[in-house]
Structure formats: C-alpha cells, structure tokens
Motif scaffolding. Structure first.
Motif, mmCIF file in Angstrom:
data_model
loop_
_atom_site.group_PDB
_atom_site.id
_atom_site.type_symbol
_atom_site.label_atom_id
_atom_site.label_comp_id
_atom_site.label_asym_id
_atom_site.label_seq_id
_atom_site.Cartn_x
_atom_site.Cartn_y
_atom_site.Cartn_z
ATOM 1 N N ASP A 61 11.494 -50.069 39.032
ATOM 2 C CA ASP A 61 10.676 -50.993 39.819
ATOM 3 C C ASP A 61 10.743 -50.685 41.307
ATOM 4 N N ALA A 62 11.914 -50.294 41.779
ATOM 5 C CA ALA A 62 12.091 -50.057 43.209
ATOM 6 C C ALA A 62 11.581 -48.687 43.639
ATOM 7 N N GLY A 63 11.474 -47.756 42.698
ATOM 8 C CA GLY A 63 11.061 -46.413 43.060
ATOM 9 C C GLY A 63 12.086 -45.682 43.906
ATOM 10 N N ALA A 64 13.366 -46.003 43.706
ATOM 11 C CA ALA A 64 14.429 -45.389 44.500
ATOM 12 C C ALA A 64 14.899 -44.090 43.859
ATOM 13 N N ASP A 65 15.677 -43.332 44.611
ATOM 14 C CA ASP A 65 16.159 -42.031 44.144
ATOM 15 C C ASP A 65 17.439 -42.139 43.327
ATOM 16 N N GLY A 66 18.203 -43.178 43.542
ATOM 17 C CA GLY A 66 19.447 -43.334 42.808
ATOM 18 C C GLY A 66 20.057 -44.692 43.084
ATOM 19 N N LEU A 67 21.141 -44.967 42.373
ATOM 20 C CA LEU A 67 21.768 -46.287 42.447
ATOM 21 C C LEU A 67 23.271 -46.117 42.341
ATOM 22 N N MET A 68 24.001 -46.886 43.139
ATOM 23 C CA MET A 68 25.458 -46.937 43.055
ATOM 24 C C MET A 68 25.855 -48.270 42.442
ATOM 25 N N PHE A 69 26.653 -48.230 41.358
ATOM 26 C CA PHE A 69 27.089 -49.478 40.746
ATOM 27 C C PHE A 69 28.584 -49.655 40.954
#
Length: 665
Positions: free
Chosen positions: A165-173
């Motif tokens: 949905d955000a169209g981001a490149d990556g995510l840190m959890f």
C-alpha cells in the motif's frame, strides 16, 4: 560524515543551514511530535544514525494534504525513513468501539488531528511524490505489525502488506538499531532494490525473484488465500509467530500476486553492551522547544523521569503484539548504565526527586526465562508462564532488586517507583519474599497496578494468561506483606471484556467475583483487535491459531456492551443492559435483594425467582446489606480512580471524591 554538534537534531531547512548542512543523509518522518527521549523510537533511531556519522533531519507531523513539507527539507542523500510514531495511528485516533478520539498525547498541546489515519502509508506516498527517485523505508510499530497481509479491524477486511500500500522499498520490524545501520551502510555503498535488505535481519521487502531470498525460508498462505479463506489466515498467523525467534526463526515468504513478500529472520537482540550504548547517547530527554508555546507534549510527563532497563517479554499474552514486535527474548542494560541515567535524571532542573518508573515491556524481567533460550532459542509450542510457570523458569528477582537499591541511593532521589508491567505470575514463581517486601515498602505509592485481565479460567486460556488462582494467591500475599509492614495499599486490576473465547457466562462470573470483594472498576478495556496479535486472528477467523479449533467471538455491539457493562454493574447508565445480560445468561438469581445479587429491583419491576430478603433500611435500596464490606468497597473504588486503561471506560470524578482520595493517600 556528519559532525555531532549536540542539542536537538534539525527540524527545518534553517536548522540544517545553521549547522552548515546543505543536505541531510536521512530524512526521518514521524507522526509524533519530536521528543528527544529514549522512550521514543524516532529519538533512538536518529541518535543511532547520528552516532554512526550520518546527517539526520527530523520531519515531525508534516502537513499530510501535500508534499510541500517534505520538499522543504530538501532531498536526502540516501533515504526517507518513516514511522507513524510511538503508537499505531489508528489506535491513536479511534477507541475499541471505533469512536473518534479528540486528543492525542503525542502531539503538541495534546491536540488531535495532527497526523492522518494510516500515517505510514500517507507519508510514504507524499515522500514518493516529493522525491521520486529516493528510497523509502518504513519502521516503527505501525509498519512492523502490518508487514504481512493482515486483518484490519477498522476496514473490517484483510489488507495486503503495508509495503504494498505504501509503495516503499523496504521495512524494518521490531527494534531497528542494527537493521537501520546495515541498511544505511548498503545505501551508502550504492545498493538498490532488494539488494539493500535481502541479507539484513529484521527487514521485509518485495521481490519477483525467489533467488533473492538469502535465508532458509518457509512459505505461508498467500495474501489472496487469506482474503478468500479465514482458516488460511489463521494458518498464516500461526506460521508467522513460529518464526519470530532470532535463533530458530527462518525467513517467511508470502505471495502477493506476482511478487514475493520476504520477511527475513528477526534481528539478533542487542547485547548488554549494545543496549548501554543506545541508552547512553546524548538525548535531550524532552520535547523540542518549539512546542513550548502550546504547552509542550503531554506524553513526556510519564516518561521524562522514567528509565527503561530491558526489552522483550516472555509472558506471551495472546492479545499483546510484543512477541511479534520486540520478541520474547529478554535483553537488559547493565547496572552501571541504568544508574548513570538515574544520576543524569537527578541533575535535571525539573526533577523533583521521583523516578517515575524503572521498567520496560515487563518491569521485573532481567534475563531470559531459562538458560536454554540463550543458545537454543525459545520453545515454539510452549510458553514460559502459561498455562503455568515452566519447570525450567529462572524466577529470580535478586538482580532487579539490587538495581532498585542502587537507584534509591542516588543523591537527590527521594523515591523510585515501579509502575509498568509487573508480571505477578512471575513474582509468584519466586518463593523468596525479599523483592516482594521491598517492592511494597519502597516502590509503590498507595496502589499497585497488575493485569489479571479476567477471573474465568475459560477466558484466560484464550488470553494466554495463567489461572485466576495465581492472581488470588498473589492478592493474598500482597495483603499479607502490606499488613506485616503496617501499610494500607491497594491492588488495581486491569480487566478486559469481550476477548475471543470469553462468553457472557464468563463476564457474569467475573462480575460476581468483583461484587464479592466489593470492587467495581472505573475503567474496563474492551478487547481491541489490533494487527499482529494471535487474539486478533481469533477475532477475525473464529479459530484459535494455536490449535486451529473453533473459538466463540463476541462481535455484535450488543454482545460486547453486555460483557463490558457486567463489569460495571453499579453504574446507573448500565442498568438496563446489565439486566438484559443477566436474563439472557439465565442468571435471574442475581436480580433481587440477596447479598449476592448485582441488581436491586425498582418499584413495579417484576423478575422471576427474586430473592425474598428485603433491603436494609440502614443502607437503602440497591446497596450491599453487609456493613462490614462498605470500607473495603469504598477504598477499592478510591484506588481504582487513578487507573487509566488506554481506550477503556471513562472518568466521572467529583471534586469531593478527589479530595478524599488525596487525603487517603
């Protein structure tokens, strides 16, 4: 490399220029006001990057109607980092009954509406419009708990990974210190696309090529399968939870159409030395001075003079997202680090001598639950404290007690409180009274808040909480120690209604127990189905992911209101719904004049099977006819008035009640 100049990080182009910066390496966007305190994720990540030599600018609560505020700071050299703030933006905006909140303690002046709904997604889209070619990485609680396809309570359907949905490149959890430094190093080295994240623990990313998966992996049902089949959704959650251990966890792959969502294994928890480094960075410990004119940021009040000494929680409550976010492995700071922070606090000009809390997710955990966890990881199909304390559990408070004693000795410190997240079941597993005695003697101010959540073992099973008998014995032990010390202090129990598995009969049993001890909570937390918890999966799917067996779920507003109202049966505005609940549960015996009855009939009201005992003239209609319980009931009500359960209940306090309570304390 940036040169640290001290003070708050830049929040405007003018601030950057005053430091001699004409660009920043990272633009960190947050839905909270800018508070430079280690209780705020934005402060921690920005200081960690600064310490590594990067230039970091803070964009706090930007205008979410256009990208102008993003562009004003200039294009960052490496990436835009985005979080919604310390709490989920939807939880910040809506109660469990989906009513809009009017205030926001994480905004300047406590004014609501400063951040958008689904803040991470909105900010990411604005950042993409402002900087089309700049990588965007998501972090914080909102992104962390939405990294897979997930049930969204507010939309009431399955949503894809927030990355899509955000169209981001990556995510840190999870806790992002290590992963953000690795991502920064990869960006600096010129890497792009999946190459930035694919070998970084604690990250998630999309790829079209299975060969980009760098860790041993398991596959969970696809996003499309979870949309079509609720049982598949429960299966996906079970698989995701099984891999959240840093030693045994594998990568998890979930198809979203033609792309693969890859979650790498969790980050390796920080060592004691690394935690000391993180919490020893030069935080200002307060909000940015630009907010002073509107009264500051209310959220700082509880944490400014509090100390975090640990991370993680092996308690494993099903309604809590900690296991999915921070994890169940305990990391802790050294005594020297914590005491050094206590001394810094004592030197603050606004410090009045009271350290408000020495805690964390669970205050009284200082080390992993057992030695095995340090080398072999956490058990997948067992919990350390549920349904009872594991035989391998190291229930030992001596190290925590030593730490509290050292803090008490700091010059200028009058009192050290322990206020957050004490696990009473862990305390009961420790037969030594030494910690319990000093807790009651030195670290409580009139009341102790604990979270039994319910008294029905049937409901507690689905919550992942121990038998109510553990709380009963804890209460007796607490009262015995208070009596031994000549103190009159009270327990304030947090209670939850309408949790999956809890039926109307369970709520009636809880109301009966509360009535028997003369206590009615001022506030009750209705179950809130937030992303990333096993309980939310139960709520949506109707099955328990642990066993894949059906579970009862109270979903209609009336069902939920009945359970909630039963816990506050004395409130006049709840009378009609309580009567309806009792009749529906077949408990007409609790409507009458007997001492065990919850409801007293009014003239011209007719109910079957009324008790024949008449109301006492001394106490009047509708009151407990046992004079000996009046004192207990009154003092319990006084103690409960300060209970502030997020999202639950309301406060109806009269000025004379406040004066009495203050005098009592």
């Amino acid at each position: 490399m940036a040169k640290k100049t001290g003070g708050f990080l830049p929040i405007s182009k003018e601030d950057m220029v005053s430091r001699g910066w004409y660009y920043c390496d990272f633009l960190l966007v947050t839905g909270d006001a800018y508070v430079d305190h280690p209780s705020f994720g934005t402060a921690v990540i920005s200081r960690v990057l600064e310490d590594a030599g990067y230039r970091v600018a803070i964009l706090s609560q930007p205008d979410f109607r256009s990208e102008a505020d993003f562009a004003a700071m200039g294009q960052p050299r490496y990436a835009v980092l985005i979080n919604s703030g310390n709490i989920d933006s939807m939880v910040a905006h809506y109660t469990a009954s989906k009513k809009r909140r009017h205030d926001d303690s994480y905004s300047p002046g406590g004014v609501g509406g400063k951040r958008p709904d689904r803040a991470v997604t909105v900010y990411a889209k604005l950042a993409r419009r402002a900087f089309p070619n700049t990588p965007i990485y998501l972090g914080g609680l909102e992104a962390s708990l939405r990294r897979f396809a997930h049930y969204d309570y507010w939309a009431d359907h399955i949503m894809p990974s927030i990355l899509q949905d955000a169209g981001a490149d990556g995510l840190m959890f999870g806790m992002g210190e290590k992963s953000v430094l690795e991502i920064a190093a990869n960006l600096k080295a010129g890497k792009r696309g999946p190459d930035v994240c694919k070998q970084v623990r604690g990250t998630a990313y999309f790829t079209k090529n299975a060969q980009d998966i760098s860790f041993p992996a398991v596959w969970c049902p696809s996003m499309e399968e979870t949309v079509e089949d609720k049982i598949k959704y429960a299966e996906s959650v079970k698989i995701q939870y099984a891999q959240q251990d840093h030693i045994t966890g594998k990568a998890i792959v979930q198809k979203h159409g033609h792309r693969l969502l890859v979650q790498n294994p969790p980050s390796i928890p920080l060592t004691t030395e690394e935690m000391d480094w993180v919490y020893g960075l030069p935080y200002e410990r307060t909000y940015h001075p630009s907010y002073e004119a509107v009264g500051g940021v209310p959220a700082i009040a509880e944490v400014q003079f509090s100390i975090i000494h640990n991370r993680g929680c092996f308690g494993g409550c099903n309604f809590c997202s900690l296991a999915f976010h921070q994890g169940r492995y305990i990391s802790s700071r050294s005594h020297e680090s914590v005491v050094a922070e206590g001394k810094r606090i004592a030197q603050h000009p606004d410090f009045k001598g009271y350290i408000h809390d020495v805690g964390g997710p669970t205050a009284n955990f200082r080390f992993p639950a057992c030695k095995k966890q340090e080398t072999q990881g956490l058990c997948q199909n067992k919990r350390c404290l549920f349904p009872k304390a594991c035989g391998n559990l190291r229930a030992d408070h001596s190290d925590y007690l030593k730490l509290l004693r050292q803090l008490r000795e700091i010059p200028g410190v009058k009192k050290v409180f322990v206020r957050s997240g004490l696990r009473y079941d862990y305390m009961m597993a420790d037969d030594n009274d030494e910690f319990f005695l000093e807790l009651v003697k030195y670290h409580i101010s009139g009341q102790l808040k604990v979270a039994p959540e319910h008294m029905s073992d049937h409901a507690l099973y689905y919550m992942g909480k121990p038998s109510f008998d553990v709380y009963r014995r804890f209460k007796e032990r607490y009262e015995r120690i208070n009596a031994k010390l000549g103190k009159k202090q009270y327990l304030v129990p947090y209670l939850m209604s309408s949790h999956p598995g809890a039926e109307l009969s369970d709520a009636v049993h809880l109301a009966e127990y509360l009535h028997s001890i003369g206590y009615m909570p001022q506030q009750v937390q209705d179950f809130y189905p937030t992303p990333g918890t096993l309980s939310t999966a139960m709520y949506y799917s109707g099955v328990d992911p642990r066993t894949m067996k059906p579970v009862y779920v109270a979903k209609t507003p009336e069902e939920k209101e009945m359970q909630r109202a039963l816990l506050q049966w004395r409130r006049p505005d709840k009378r009609a719904i309580v009567i309806k609940a009792l009749l529906q549960a077949g408990r007409e015996d609790l409507i009458g004049y007997g001492k065990e009855c919850l409801i007293r009939p009014r003239p011209n009201e007719h109910f079957a099977h009324l008790h024949t005992e008449k109301p006492s003239k001394r106490h009047g209609r509708g009151r407990n006819t046992q004079p000996s319980r009046r004192t207990d009931r009154t003092t319990d009500r006084r103690a409960a008035r300060t209970s502030n359960r997020s999202g639950g209940g309301r406060r109806d306090q009269k000025s004379n009640q406040k004066k009495k309570y203050t005098k009592h304390r």
